[in-house]
Design a protein around this motif. Structure first.
Motif, mmCIF file in Angstrom:
data_model
loop_
_atom_site.group_PDB
_atom_site.id
_atom_site.type_symbol
_atom_site.label_atom_id
_atom_site.label_comp_id
_atom_site.label_asym_id
_atom_site.label_seq_id
_atom_site.Cartn_x
_atom_site.Cartn_y
_atom_site.Cartn_z
ATOM 1 N N VAL A 151 0.768 -1.039 -0.010
ATOM 2 C CA VAL A 151 -0.018 0.125 -0.004
ATOM 3 C C VAL A 151 0.932 1.247 0.122
ATOM 4 C CG1 VAL A 151 -1.701 1.303 1.392
ATOM 5 C CG2 VAL A 151 -2.109 -1.106 1.081
ATOM 6 N N LEU A 152 1.760 1.241 1.021
ATOM 7 C CA LEU A 152 2.869 2.405 0.761
ATOM 8 C C LEU A 152 3.518 2.813 -0.612
ATOM 9 C CD1 LEU A 152 4.106 4.734 2.560
ATOM 10 C CD2 LEU A 152 5.813 3.091 3.161
ATOM 11 N N ASN A 153 3.905 1.542 -1.025
ATOM 12 C CA ASN A 153 4.353 1.708 -2.404
ATOM 13 C C ASN A 153 3.654 2.315 -3.479
ATOM 14 O OD1 ASN A 153 7.210 1.211 -2.770
ATOM 15 N ND2 ASN A 153 6.702 -1.043 -2.274
ATOM 16 N N MET A 154 2.328 1.688 -3.336
ATOM 17 C CA MET A 154 1.191 2.085 -4.360
ATOM 18 C C MET A 154 1.095 3.745 -3.771
ATOM 19 S SD MET A 154 -1.569 -0.744 -4.811
ATOM 20 C CE MET A 154 -1.045 -1.892 -3.958
ATOM 21 N N TYR A 155 0.955 4.270 -2.840
ATOM 22 C CA TYR A 155 0.576 5.430 -2.492
ATOM 23 C C TYR A 155 1.991 6.655 -3.059
ATOM 24 C CZ TYR A 155 -0.221 9.619 0.560
ATOM 25 O OH TYR A 155 -0.476 10.739 1.047
ATOM 26 N N LEU A 156 3.025 6.019 -2.544
ATOM 27 C CA LEU A 156 4.140 6.654 -3.193
ATOM 28 C C LEU A 156 4.298 6.818 -4.615
ATOM 29 C CD1 LEU A 156 6.652 5.872 -0.294
ATOM 30 C CD2 LEU A 156 5.662 7.844 -0.495
ATOM 31 N N GLU A 157 3.877 5.797 -5.375
ATOM 32 C CA GLU A 157 3.805 6.123 -6.725
ATOM 33 C C GLU A 157 2.814 7.052 -7.220
ATOM 34 O OE1 GLU A 157 3.615 2.205 -8.179
ATOM 35 O OE2 GLU A 157 5.877 1.775 -7.463
ATOM 36 N N GLY A 158 1.832 7.595 -6.458
ATOM 37 C CA GLY A 158 1.112 8.670 -6.864
ATOM 38 C C GLY A 158 -0.496 7.949 -6.955
ATOM 39 N N MET A 159 -0.746 6.672 -6.640
ATOM 40 C CA MET A 159 -2.138 6.155 -6.773
ATOM 41 C C MET A 159 -3.128 6.574 -5.746
ATOM 42 S SD MET A 159 -1.199 2.096 -7.759
ATOM 43 C CE MET A 159 -2.875 1.427 -7.814
ATOM 44 N N SER A 160 -4.210 6.988 -6.403
ATOM 45 C CA SER A 160 -5.186 7.297 -5.370
ATOM 46 C C SER A 160 -5.794 6.323 -4.428
ATOM 47 C CB SER A 160 -6.439 8.033 -6.145
ATOM 48 O OG SER A 160 -7.093 6.765 -6.903
ATOM 49 N N TYR A 161 -6.399 6.583 -3.558
ATOM 50 C CA TYR A 161 -6.813 5.734 -2.309
ATOM 51 C C TYR A 161 -7.657 4.766 -2.987
ATOM 52 C CZ TYR A 161 -5.276 7.115 1.993
ATOM 53 O OH TYR A 161 -4.400 7.639 3.190
ATOM 54 N N SER A 162 -8.718 5.322 -3.976
ATOM 55 C CA SER A 162 -9.554 4.577 -4.681
ATOM 56 C C SER A 162 -8.930 3.202 -5.637
ATOM 57 C CB SER A 162 -10.486 5.070 -5.538
ATOM 58 O OG SER A 162 -9.750 5.959 -6.377
ATOM 59 N N LYS A 163 -7.776 3.879 -6.402
ATOM 60 C CA LYS A 163 -7.151 3.000 -7.320
ATOM 61 C C LYS A 163 -6.390 1.976 -6.294
ATOM 62 C CE LYS A 163 -7.462 4.532 -11.419
ATOM 63 N NZ LYS A 163 -8.094 4.074 -12.304
#
Length: 195
Positions: A151-163
């Motif tokens: 989740v942290l990696n996805m968040y840091l890559e700029g993904m939104s919460y919904s994605k």
């Protein structure tokens, strides 16, 4: 062998730790396909999937050796964690050694903290920065659960919460809680490093 098939993974792990080779063999047979499936989810620049399978099998062996029934965790979850971390470590070692594009694309660092794109940086500074990034990534993998790390990696890559919710197939609250825990653990890791 029939008898070992009726035993739980936890029972087999205990027997393997007492030196019963047949219990170790049974656990390796049970988890062979899962390790291969996990290894196929990654790409190793300059390597082959079979290299990651071997690393995953080493992780499984460590899980068999280190599992504790009193931990409250199932062997399956513990093995998954050990296999995944061993694969991540192997990828980290390979990318650090080669200073490849894969290392450069890791998004766990703010460019203000480690600006590796600075053309004035010497090769030594670049290598130190790459090693620091790999070391930090390994520390994160050890501190965070697999879900928190993803989740942290996805968040840091700029993904939104919904994605992120869509990609992990988890509800918003689970993703939000995982990110909050990951941020707290990261902050604690930085504070400990500063001391």
């Amino acid at each position: 062998m029939q008898e070992s098939k009726r035993r739980t993974d936890e029972e087999l792990a205990e027997e393997a730790q007492r030196g019963e080779a047949s219990a170790t063999e049974e656990l390796i047979l049970r988890y062979n396909h899962a390790v291969r499936a996990r290894a196929r989810q990654f790409f190793l620049a300059g390597g082959e999937t079979e290299d990651l399978v071997q690393e995953g099998m080493i992780g499984l062996y460590f899980a068999i050796r280190d599992y504790r029934t009193d931990s409250g965790k199932s062997f399956k979850n513990f093995a998954y964690l050990c296999v995944t971390r061993r694969i991540y470590d192997a990828i980290g070692r390979m990318t650090t050694k080669k200073s490849s594009v894969l290392t450069e694309s890791v998004s766990l660092f703010d460019r203000n903290v480690l600006d590796i794109s600075d053309e004035r940086a010497s090769p030594e500074e670049f290598l130190i920065d790459s090693e620091a990034r790999a070391e930090f990534q390994v520390k994160l993998m050890r501190e965070l659960s697999d879900f928190e790390y993803r989740v942290l990696n996805m968040y840091l890559e700029g993904m939104s919460y919904s994605k992120i919710c869509e990609a992990t197939k988890k509800p918003f609250k689970s993703v939000d809680n995982a990110l909050s825990r990951a941020k707290r653990k990261m902050q604690k890791a930085f504070e400990n490093k500063a001391e």
